[in-house]
Scaffold this motif. Structure first.
Motif, PDB file in Angstrom:
ATOM      1  N   VAL A  92       0.944  -1.302   0.224  1.00 43.39           N
ATOM      2  CA  VAL A  92      -0.017   0.003   0.075  1.00 43.39           C
ATOM      3  C   VAL A  92       1.015   1.428   0.212  1.00 43.39           C
ATOM      4  O   VAL A  92       0.609   2.048  -0.812  1.00 43.39           O
ATOM      5  CB  VAL A  92      -0.860  -0.158   0.975  1.00 43.39           C
ATOM      6  CG1 VAL A  92      -1.674   1.487   1.359  1.00 43.39           C
ATOM      7  CG2 VAL A  92      -2.085  -1.172   1.156  1.00 43.39           C
ATOM      8  N   GLY A  93       1.914   1.354   0.895  1.00 43.80           N
ATOM      9  CA  GLY A  93       2.925   2.557   0.895  1.00 43.80           C
ATOM     10  C   GLY A  93       3.400   2.593  -0.454  1.00 43.80           C
ATOM     11  O   GLY A  93       3.418   3.897  -0.811  1.00 43.80           O
ATOM     12  N   LEU A  94       3.998   1.747  -1.040  1.00 44.98           N
ATOM     13  CA  LEU A  94       4.692   1.897  -2.342  1.00 44.98           C
ATOM     14  C   LEU A  94       3.588   2.131  -3.533  1.00 44.98           C
ATOM     15  O   LEU A  94       3.748   2.987  -4.228  1.00 44.98           O
ATOM     16  CB  LEU A  94       5.325   0.634  -2.873  1.00 44.98           C
ATOM     17  CG  LEU A  94       6.362   0.062  -1.928  1.00 44.98           C
ATOM     18  CD1 LEU A  94       7.102  -1.270  -2.293  1.00 44.98           C
ATOM     19  CD2 LEU A  94       7.464   1.073  -1.725  1.00 44.98           C
ATOM     20  N   GLY A  97       3.162   6.047  -3.491  1.00 45.31           N
ATOM     21  CA  GLY A  97       4.280   6.887  -3.912  1.00 45.31           C
ATOM     22  C   GLY A  97       5.263   6.751  -2.997  1.00 45.31           C
ATOM     23  O   GLY A  97       6.201   7.623  -3.135  1.00 45.31           O
ATOM     24  N   ALA A  98       5.420   5.915  -1.976  1.00 46.32           N
ATOM     25  CA  ALA A  98       6.766   5.821  -1.082  1.00 46.32           C
ATOM     26  C   ALA A  98       7.558   5.223  -1.727  1.00 46.32           C
ATOM     27  O   ALA A  98       7.630   4.494  -2.634  1.00 46.32           O
ATOM     28  CB  ALA A  98       6.263   5.047   0.236  1.00 46.32           C
ATOM     29  N   ASP A  99       8.700   5.701  -1.563  1.00 45.18           N
ATOM     30  CA  ASP A  99      10.210   5.204  -2.415  1.00 45.18           C
ATOM     31  C   ASP A  99      10.796   3.873  -1.468  1.00 45.18           C
ATOM     32  O   ASP A  99      11.383   3.086  -2.281  1.00 45.18           O
ATOM     33  CB  ASP A  99      11.106   5.979  -2.296  1.00 45.18           C
ATOM     34  CG  ASP A  99      10.748   7.238  -2.966  1.00 45.18           C
ATOM     35  OD1 ASP A  99      10.936   7.473  -4.323  1.00 45.18           O
ATOM     36  OD2 ASP A  99      10.042   8.335  -2.476  1.00 45.18           O
ATOM     37  N   ASP A 100      10.538   3.719  -0.247  1.00 46.57           N
ATOM     38  CA  ASP A 100      10.861   2.548   0.423  1.00 46.57           C
ATOM     39  C   ASP A 100      10.243   2.337   1.761  1.00 46.57           C
ATOM     40  O   ASP A 100       9.385   3.227   2.174  1.00 46.57           O
ATOM     41  CB  ASP A 100      12.546   2.667   0.714  1.00 46.57           C
ATOM     42  CG  ASP A 100      13.239   1.632   0.749  1.00 46.57           C
ATOM     43  OD1 ASP A 100      12.566   0.402   1.041  1.00 46.57           O
ATOM     44  OD2 ASP A 100      14.434   1.542   0.775  1.00 46.57           O
ATOM     45  N   TYR A 101      10.393   1.019   2.303  1.00 45.73           N
ATOM     46  CA  TYR A 101       9.671   0.853   3.474  1.00 45.73           C
ATOM     47  C   TYR A 101      10.559  -0.102   4.206  1.00 45.73           C
ATOM     48  O   TYR A 101      11.539  -0.835   3.917  1.00 45.73           O
ATOM     49  CB  TYR A 101       8.463  -0.056   2.769  1.00 45.73           C
ATOM     50  CG  TYR A 101       7.881  -1.144   3.796  1.00 45.73           C
ATOM     51  CD1 TYR A 101       8.410  -2.198   4.175  1.00 45.73           C
ATOM     52  CD2 TYR A 101       6.575  -0.665   4.355  1.00 45.73           C
ATOM     53  CE1 TYR A 101       7.503  -2.999   5.263  1.00 45.73           C
ATOM     54  CE2 TYR A 101       5.830  -1.386   5.104  1.00 45.73           C
ATOM     55  CZ  TYR A 101       6.415  -2.465   5.683  1.00 45.73           C
ATOM     56  OH  TYR A 101       5.831  -3.312   6.500  1.00 45.73           O
TER      57      TYR A 101
END
Length: 238
Positions: A92-94, A97-101
């Motif tokens: 979901v984060g990616l 638009g997140a770049d990493d987790y």
């Protein structure tokens, strides 16, 4: 581009420790304790930030909503933090638009490695990093990707040799666990039975004439990883 990072986490101890650790690694860090304070700080520093770190679980909102809010107005790099090991949160984060987790609890060195990787991709660290690393008479040239020994002789390095040695030189005196080293050189973790990293380190020791039975330069820290023990200096000229 600046090296300014905005961190939102509802745990005061975590925020303080992370700020101290990142500042020791030459980053300027701003802190927020909930979604409202994050958005206020983000609005204030938006044009200066190179990266934001979003905790998923917050008292007044969640990191996913903040990620969406950031992406509506900025392309700044985003790393998501979560205590949930469920892969769904990462996906979901990616997708938002997140770049990493990275999952909590995390090793600060791993988070730092991920920050540096994002900055390398953006060209930030390349613009400020020194070209040469000097140790025990050796000179590592990060542009030519070459190594000269104390006698002035070029040491043959493979691409993996170079990546590993450069990472060691950048983190001299720090205990580096096997997974971080493997991620830096191979882009993946190593399993408990995977000996490829150990073989690579053994080969690098040979290149550096570091005694395989009693190495003094790349030391094994039992149960923890490896440490590059040399004093390292840097320069922009040979």
């Amino acid at each position: 581009m600046s090296r300014k990072i905005l961190v939102v986490d509802d745990d005061q101890k975590t925020r303080t420790l992370l700020k101290t650790y990142l500042e020791k690694n030459q980053y300027e860090v701003y802190l927020a304790h909930d979604g409202a304070s994050f958005l206020a700080e983000f609005t204030r520093y938006q044009e200066e930030l190179s990266l934001v770190i979003l905790d998923v679980m917050l008292p007044d909102t969640d990191g996913f909503a903040l990620c969406q809010a950031v992406r509506r107005q900025s392309n700044v790099a985003i790393i998501m933090l979560t205590a949930n090991s469920d892969e769904t949160d990462r996906i979901v984060g990616l997708e938002l638009g997140a770049d990493d987790y990275i999952a909590k609890p995390y090793n600060p060195r791993e988070l730092l490695a991920r920050i540096k990787a994002i900055h390398r991709r953006s060209g930030l660290d390349n613009a400020i990093a020194p070209r040469y690393y000097h140790f025990l008479g050796f000179c590592l040239d990060t542009v030519e990707r070459s190594l000269v020994d104390p006698a002035g002789v070029n040491v043959v390095l493979t691409g993996l040799d170079f990546q590993l040695l450069k990472y060691f030189a950048e983190h001299s005196g720090q205990i580096l666990d096997r997974n971080i080293l493997a991620e830096q050189t191979r882009g993946r973790d190593v399993g408990p039975l995977d000996r490829s990293l150990d073989v690579q380190i053994s080969r690098l020791r040979q290149r550096l004439h570091d005694d395989g039975k009693q190495p003094e330069l790349i030391k094994t820290v039992r149960g923890a990883g490896y440490v590059f023990s040399a004093q390292v200096s840097t320069s922009h000229a040979p």
